[in-house]
Scaffold this active site. Sequence first.
Site, mmCIF file in Angstrom:
data_model
loop_
_atom_site.group_PDB
_atom_site.id
_atom_site.type_symbol
_atom_site.label_atom_id
_atom_site.label_comp_id
_atom_site.label_asym_id
_atom_site.label_seq_id
_atom_site.Cartn_x
_atom_site.Cartn_y
_atom_site.Cartn_z
ATOM 1 N N TYR A 38 0.809 -1.229 0.000
ATOM 2 C CA TYR A 38 0.000 0.000 0.000
ATOM 3 C C TYR A 38 0.839 1.275 0.000
ATOM 4 C CZ TYR A 38 -0.387 -0.119 5.298
ATOM 5 O OH TYR A 38 -0.189 -0.147 6.641
ATOM 6 N N GLU A 39 0.161 2.386 -0.175
ATOM 7 C CA GLU A 39 0.839 3.688 -0.369
ATOM 8 C C GLU A 39 1.823 3.648 -1.530
ATOM 9 O OE1 GLU A 39 -0.306 6.166 0.999
ATOM 10 O OE2 GLU A 39 -1.427 5.203 2.605
ATOM 11 N N GLY A 40 1.453 2.954 -2.586
ATOM 12 C CA GLY A 40 2.355 2.788 -3.732
ATOM 13 C C GLY A 40 3.151 1.520 -3.537
#
Lengths: 596, 596
Positions: B440-442
């Site tokens: 997550y978050e890229g």
Amino acid sequence: MTIYKAPVEDVTFLLNDVFQVDRYNNLTGFSDATADVRAAIFDEAAKLAEQVLHPLNHSGDLEGCTRHDDGSVTTPKGFKEAFKQFADGGWIGLAAPEEYGGQGLPALLSQTVSEFMSSANMAFGMYGGLTQGAMAALLVHGTPEQKKAFVPNMVTGKWTGTMNLTEPQCGTDLGLMRTKAVKQADGTYEITGTKIFISGGEQDLTENIVHLVLARIEGAPAGMKGVSLFVVPKMKINADGSLGGPNGVSCGSIEHKMGIHANSTCVLNFDNAVGDLVGAENKGMEAMFVMMNEARLGVGVQGLSQSEVAYQNAVAYAKDRLQGRSISGVKAPDKPADPIIVHPDVRRTLMSIRAFNEGARALVVWTSLKSDVAHRSDDPKEREAADDHMGLLTPVIKGVLTDQGFANAVAAQQMFGGHGFIVETGVEQFVRDARITMLYEGANGIQALDLVGRKLGRAGGRAITTFFNEVAAFTKENATNEAMKPFIAPLGAAVKDLQQATMWLMQNAMAKPDNAGAASTDYMHLFGLVAIGYMWARMAKVAQDKLAESGEQPYLKSKLVTGRFFMERMLPETALRLSRIQSGADSMMELSAEAF
Amino acid sequence: MTIYKAPVEDVTFLLNDVFQVDRYNNLTGFSDATADVRAAIFDEAAKLAEQVLHPLNHSGDLEGCTRHDDGSVTTPKGFKEAFKQFADGGWIGLAAPEEYGGQGLPALLSQTVSEFMSSANMAFGMYGGLTQGAMAALLVHGTPEQKKAFVPNMVTGKWTGTMNLTEPQCGTDLGLMRTKAVKQADGTYEITGTKIFISGGEQDLTENIVHLVLARIEGAPAGMKGVSLFVVPKMKINADGSLGGPNGVSCGSIEHKMGIHANSTCVLNFDNAVGDLVGAENKGMEAMFVMMNEARLGVGVQGLSQSEVAYQNAVAYAKDRLQGRSISGVKAPDKPADPIIVHPDVRRTLMSIRAFNEGARALVVWTSLKSDVAHRSDDPKEREAADDHMGLLTPVIKGVLTDQGFANAVAAQQMFGGHGFIVETGVEQFVRDARITMLYEGANGIQALDLVGRKLGRAGGRAITTFFNEVAAFTKENATNEAMKPFIAPLGAAVKDLQQATMWLMQNAMAKPDNAGAASTDYMHLFGLVAIGYMWARMAKVAQDKLAESGEQPYLKSKLVTGRFFMERMLPETALRLSRIQSGADSMMELSAEAF
């Protein structure tokens, strides 16, 4: 919904072209396994794996196994019917001797199709896999009566088998075992104690379960030297072979685990259970090692199997998922974005997994073939060499294929982004299932110690010398072959690293044994890289020759590209492994335990 | 039952001795954060993490979150009370401006204690962490009215915050977004669409939730350039600040996930929900990046946090579990076997995790300090340099600390043998929880592309030039220091590898952009190794100086041994990374997509 397609083309290439198994027709069972027979077996196995076992994989994980108050265990919906189909197909006894109802085919075939089954449904595959392991121990160490009583019913899958080693206070160190065996007047033993982590220890698939149990006979010497092996059926067996009443063994609980939910992992309580000694008193470890070696190779295959099925699903997703545009220019102008397989970092990941899988599969086939030679050749020298190979490569295959198989499953999951974390996507199960392979049948640190501490030096290093000689002969043979240069040069460098590491161990581990322990895991992985690199060089040679003969063949072209990727990107890790080995044990042993 | 002890001694060493934060008293909030205040904060944070949050970690995982038919969500037992304690302790607003009720202390302190909270209970920590991220976006891009309406209630933990980016068809590629915003006569917008993977999207901890939502205003340009940011509270807010009726946002379902079960991951349906524009129209990505950069650093810390707690539990087990005897002679003759910490391979594993954790922690502290400088310094040059550092190091910290943090959790689990696979042991949760940080978050592949494609070349490579200069100055300064040789020499070699890789990219990625994509992940890890290596060299210098001053100090002695281990065993991986980078994109791009 996950997918799976058995790699039939790949195993066919390995058996027919790379290892040319038709050359082994002198071995029992091999002449029956003609190319046509092999093709039919692979097709049937693929069908079963793809159409029957894989559809039960995700549902089996979600449902798991249930223990009821009476100690009975229910496997997930569909498993019973699937197991019947699996058993009736003759898959358990594929390589078992014909006199016990088996098909007597090469163990190589059995090992090869076990990858399919395990990729499709690893938890399911274990019920049959452990049965094969237990069967192997009985065939080698059992009395004729024991073989007759148990093996035929295991071959047909009427009964399954288990291995009972671990106790709460001992896993790796079986010398600490407490389960005891008391000899009875009739020659049988009464077994009492608690075993944990017993895969398939209780289930509803079959009417009986054949437990192979390690225990200590009253008055036996302390440690490993006082451990004996017993066969303890769940249901007693009457003289006429019919089932008697229940034996004194029951499932106390089933474990809640990170993965392989569909395989029941039991705490088994033995309470004056009646058992028969297998092999000699206090020689249980030897008998158990027959099972364990078989099982370790099988666990390596499990690691590969999860890497393969995870890879296939990552590929399908990468071709389908539209996200961003290719850095080198739009590839799918008619779509709102390009499929992510255009991105080099996605390619890098997929190619890394693929290159590992294909090389590892070759290593398994090579070693399984040696297993047949070791058991079936008439020539003692040949048997010895094959046995050396098995001893040397089994810990490597177990350790490396599971460490990397797990890492590959994680890498494949990564291709899905956040969706990879969602249970319904299905790939996170491959990661959880793969995780156990690094832990059971001897945690991988133990495999590394087995390799460095036991296998490497045995018989004056005969096994590794043979290995080095074989690779050297191959590189020499192809030294002037221009087309083989991208394979031979990196292989040569990697072999040199392995030789240096081996030399370093010889020079530094005697005086200071901690140096061996400190080097062990890196050495195991270094060995794995070289062995897989050698496999790639051999595959490349065969692919090039076939291409020259028959022209354009997409499968062979892909093989060569994938092999080059392995040589360029993955094999050079040997240098890092060597440098770690050479740094020795000092920096890791310096702190006192209290400083941690 | 797992354990956790916050590394207070380690962060104190970093803040007081290595980075000497007292030198930054010119920055707002720093002069209030004296050594005594810092010590008190760390002690309180440790107490909360160890005594309140960690005891809820395993139970929270087992129970998970429950969505009810009315769309409401219940968090696990104890979470509500713990969140109140967490909020009342002022932890959310530790670094928030005093005018909004925060304590105005350095963000560095907030980031440092967030490791404790996340180690103790990562799923819990996310509720507060996302609130801080949402607060940061509002503070930078919100109107004075928006700040006043939302921030004070977020500072006190009366309300939480969320980030709404992902939709089913778009995660990485937010240009594909479909959620739409329609401007109303009163200047507000009506938001309609579906967002997925919304952490803490619905919960029973607070009376309101502040959703920050990316959407496309009717008629906006296609792609990223048409995306705007909105603040959409779960409960509408009256002009007097009191809660109005429910807004048009509801939780459609919660995801079944591999880990972080105790954090509710929601599908949020926006159905004409009333929202306020944050920042300018079509400039949503810029506003979101404020949140995302904050969040990415935080996710890096989460990776470290799971590595740390897994390490601590592995250490405890390794000291306790008796299995086998030391290869260099019996160590615990009074016991049936030695504790497994005597085995070099166990040591190797523990030291590898520890050396990474301590180095990574230093990197986080260093970078968090730069974050404070970037936001609080009066000097524009200083702000620029600090901002450069943040831009360069944030993707490295996110990608490397989570990739390696996860790998370390797996390695720690390995120390438990089969017991590590059992849910009740508790370590497998660390692995499952850590897994999300890579996604997550890229996803980490995106971090690597951000680094190579965006951050590296920005402003003529100013950021990396500064980094190289700083490291060069340090190595030069210590070039003749004999005691520092074991640190300076390997660091020099590693920096050279990074420089060569950077040069290679400059020479090869312009003409052929695929070379950048092919190199990105290896480059990110190469950078991470060098950055952590530099941290180790700096820590070693300080430890040596302090030891010379004050004599025997076990903590400092251990620091030096651990640092040497990193330099000898781990840093040399840079050479492998470089060789992979230099092999280019060809072998991974050659196959057609159909050949996969």
